[in-house]
Design a protein around this motif. Structure first.
Motif, mmCIF file in Angstrom:
data_model
loop_
_atom_site.group_PDB
_atom_site.id
_atom_site.type_symbol
_atom_site.label_atom_id
_atom_site.label_comp_id
_atom_site.label_asym_id
_atom_site.label_seq_id
_atom_site.Cartn_x
_atom_site.Cartn_y
_atom_site.Cartn_z
ATOM 1 N N LEU A 29 0.831 -1.205 0.000
ATOM 2 C CA LEU A 29 0.000 0.000 0.000
ATOM 3 C C LEU A 29 0.869 1.260 0.000
ATOM 4 O O LEU A 29 0.540 2.248 -0.672
ATOM 5 N N GLY A 30 1.976 1.229 0.731
ATOM 6 C CA GLY A 30 2.887 2.369 0.744
ATOM 7 C C GLY A 30 3.518 2.616 -0.610
ATOM 8 O O GLY A 30 3.668 3.769 -1.039
ATOM 9 N N LEU A 31 3.898 1.552 -1.301
ATOM 10 C CA LEU A 31 4.480 1.690 -2.633
ATOM 11 C C LEU A 31 3.473 2.273 -3.615
ATOM 12 O O LEU A 31 3.800 3.162 -4.409
ATOM 13 N N ASN A 36 1.705 6.889 -6.878
ATOM 14 C CA ASN A 36 0.612 7.785 -7.263
ATOM 15 C C ASN A 36 0.880 9.229 -6.841
ATOM 16 O O ASN A 36 0.507 10.166 -7.547
ATOM 17 N N ARG A 37 1.536 9.415 -5.708
ATOM 18 C CA ARG A 37 1.877 10.759 -5.246
ATOM 19 C C ARG A 37 2.886 11.410 -6.190
ATOM 20 O O ARG A 37 2.752 12.579 -6.541
ATOM 21 N N LEU A 85 8.081 3.257 -17.194
ATOM 22 C CA LEU A 85 8.356 1.814 -17.109
ATOM 23 C C LEU A 85 8.588 1.397 -15.658
ATOM 24 O O LEU A 85 8.009 0.405 -15.192
ATOM 25 N N ILE A 86 9.397 2.164 -14.950
ATOM 26 C CA ILE A 86 9.684 1.848 -13.547
ATOM 27 C C ILE A 86 8.405 1.920 -12.707
ATOM 28 O O ILE A 86 8.167 1.080 -11.839
ATOM 29 N N GLU A 87 7.571 2.912 -12.975
ATOM 30 C CA GLU A 87 6.320 3.026 -12.227
ATOM 31 C C GLU A 87 5.375 1.866 -12.524
ATOM 32 O O GLU A 87 4.692 1.368 -11.629
ATOM 33 N N LYS A 88 5.353 1.416 -13.772
ATOM 34 C CA LYS A 88 4.499 0.290 -14.128
ATOM 35 C C LYS A 88 4.962 -0.990 -13.420
ATOM 36 O O LYS A 88 4.153 -1.738 -12.871
ATOM 37 N N VAL A 89 6.265 -1.215 -13.427
ATOM 38 C CA VAL A 89 6.824 -2.376 -12.728
ATOM 39 C C VAL A 89 6.571 -2.246 -11.226
ATOM 40 O O VAL A 89 6.211 -3.219 -10.551
ATOM 41 N N GLY A 90 6.740 -1.037 -10.702
ATOM 42 C CA GLY A 90 6.499 -0.799 -9.279
ATOM 43 C C GLY A 90 5.066 -1.075 -8.874
ATOM 44 O O GLY A 90 4.809 -1.619 -7.798
ATOM 45 N N LYS A 91 4.128 -0.724 -9.742
ATOM 46 C CA LYS A 91 2.719 -1.010 -9.449
ATOM 47 C C LYS A 91 2.461 -2.510 -9.405
ATOM 48 O O LYS A 91 1.732 -2.996 -8.549
ATOM 49 N N TRP A 92 3.066 -3.262 -10.325
ATOM 50 C CA TRP A 92 2.882 -4.716 -10.312
ATOM 51 C C TRP A 92 3.519 -5.341 -9.073
ATOM 52 O O TRP A 92 2.972 -6.269 -8.488
#
Length: 91
Positions: free
Chosen positions: A16-18, A23-24, A49-56
Motif C-alpha cells: 500500500l505504501g508503494l 501515485n503521489r 516503465l519503472i512506475e508500471k513495474v512498481g505497481k505490479w
C-alpha cells in the motif's frame, strides 16, 4: 503462526505504501493543465516503465500480504477448534 501475521502486515503495508508513493509522484509531476512534465523523452519512458513495474510489485505485495493474513486466520481457527481427547482414568 505469528510469523504469518507479521509477514502479512509488513507486506500489506509495504504494498500500500508503494502504491501511495507512486501515485503521489505521478500527481506532483502534473502541470495545472493536467499534462505530465518530464525533462526528456528518455526520462519519460524510463520513469513510466519503472512506475508500471512498481505497481505490479505493489499488487504482488498486497496479494501476498492478504494471503498471509488469511493463512494466519485459518491457523488460528484450527487451533481454536481442536479439542483435546478426554481420557478416562481407571484407578
Amino acid at each position: 503462526m505469528v510469523a504469518s501475521l507479521v509477514i502479512g502486515i509488513i507486506f500489506l503495508v509495504a504494498g500500500l505504501g508503494l502504491r501511495y508513493w507512486i501515485n503521489r509522484r505521478k500527481f506532483y509531476r502534473r502541470s495545472p493543465m493536467g499534462a505530465e512534465g518530464f525533462s526528456s523523452y528518455e526520462s519519460s519512458v524510463f520513469i513510466k516503465l519503472i512506475e508500471k513495474v512498481g505497481k505490479w510489485v505493489a499488487y504482488a505485495l498486497i496479494i501476498f500480504g492478504l494471503l498471509s493474513l488469511w493463512v494466519y486466520s485459518r491457523e488460528k481457527k484450527e487451533i481454536k477448534t481442536e479439542q483435546p481427547i478426554p481420557t478416562i482414568n481407571h484407578n
